[in-house]
Motif scaffolding. Sequence first.
Motif, PDB file in Angstrom:
ATOM      1  N   UNK A 296      46.279  16.352  41.315  1.00 51.46           N
ATOM      2  CA  UNK A 296      46.292  17.528  40.174  1.00 51.46           C
ATOM      3  C   UNK A 296      47.730  16.934  38.898  1.00 51.46           C
ATOM      4  N   UNK A 297      47.224  17.646  37.890  1.00 49.92           N
ATOM      5  CA  UNK A 297      47.914  16.997  36.913  1.00 49.92           C
ATOM      6  C   UNK A 297      49.000  18.078  37.440  1.00 49.92           C
ATOM      7  N   UNK A 298      48.694  19.819  36.850  1.00 44.69           N
ATOM      8  CA  UNK A 298      49.105  21.418  36.816  1.00 44.69           C
ATOM      9  C   UNK A 298      49.177  21.072  39.082  1.00 44.69           C
ATOM     10  N   UNK A 299      50.530  19.924  38.932  1.00 44.08           N
ATOM     11  CA  UNK A 299      51.030  20.400  40.677  1.00 44.08           C
ATOM     12  C   UNK A 299      51.944  21.419  40.977  1.00 44.08           C
ATOM     13  N   UNK A 300      53.261  21.249  40.084  1.00 43.85           N
ATOM     14  CA  UNK A 300      54.476  22.734  40.571  1.00 43.85           C
ATOM     15  C   UNK A 300      53.702  23.841  39.849  1.00 43.85           C
TER      16      UNK A 300
END
Length: 408
Positions: A296-300
């Motif tokens: 997931x590239x936008x994990x945070x």
Amino acid sequence: MAAPAKRARTCSISGLLERERDALQSLSGWVPLLLALLHELQAPASPWSPYFALWPELGRLEHPMFWPEEERLRLLKGTGVPEAVEKDLVNIRSEYYSIVLPFMEAHSDLFSPTVRSLELYHQLVALVMAYSFQEPLEEDEEEEPNSPLMVPAADILNHTASHNANLEYSADSLRMVATQPIREGHEIFNTYGQMANWQLIHMYGFAEPYPNNTNDTADIQMVTVRDAALQGASAHSSLCTSDSSHPAGVDVSSLHHFIGTKDQTEKLLLHERWDFLCEREMVGEEGAFVIGCEEVLTEEELATTLKVLCMPAEEFRDYKERAGWGEEETEDESLAITNIPKLRESWKQLLRDSVLLTLQTYATDLKTEQDLLSNKEDYAKLSWREQQALQVRYGQKMILHRLLELTS
């Protein structure tokens, strides 16, 4: 291979463009280069004429911005490309009429009427989008991105995720360097960056066949997760009201009123949490959570959003208060793709509901596209645009369906 770059300052009107630099500022940052190209295209003795002769025919570029709107929506609905193209078209038109055309008219001796055309400007924007290079900023630099530049010879190489060469920048030259041994007679492939298929078709007019693009991604719009949470709250209330076995003496209309009020309260709480996430810059009305093939590239952002939207009310109040004091939160749940099955059930349910809502935005389902791809005769009958759009849709849906499996 080293090559000179075509920048605005290497054209015959570089001095003028430099003097007018402040007046040529734009959202894209491309105006000086585009004006340089417009001027050199119609200059009879331009030293760049041999380079222009190598360009593809401008009227036959395959970017979706040149597709009829109906075709673009029909083939790329749900992929994010139509929305990106619409923004491009609005920005290009605004830039042309507010900056470019007034500049050319003010210097009519340098720009013939043949190049004062919005259509030609569209085509040059697409060409720069597809053929230019952009020198990366240093890691510690926080300036605006560098302006694009045209690099003759380097821009003839095709792209693939499994490339065998890339462009290296230095103070005095640009070099196309092999990253692995290339056998005689084999094609040299450059990389345009870690590009998902929707980005490739948007910027270059093609997509990589599944599963070749290891950089492919699928987007879940941030507002879709909010909508899924609101939908979940409504579904919970509907489940409560559907139970027809009420204790004797209970006023059913009063019970429905109570449940309806509770439903509204839950929705208000969800909107409060969404506003909190917006304030923390974790989400935005036009943002997207980006899911790759392996991560997931936008994990945070996604982890925080799932956590906050799924919190019990009291826990959220405490969390919000701590955030107000600037305390950093630690979270042991990871949104690495392989760890998704281990997430809390409420998180998985919200993520699953968000994926299902996202899949509804496409015009076709996964099985229809699997059937097309598996039938070589039917696939061969598709136009180039239909084939490329199919690869974009299919790659995204495969990522989303894997999320469905991991959250089931």
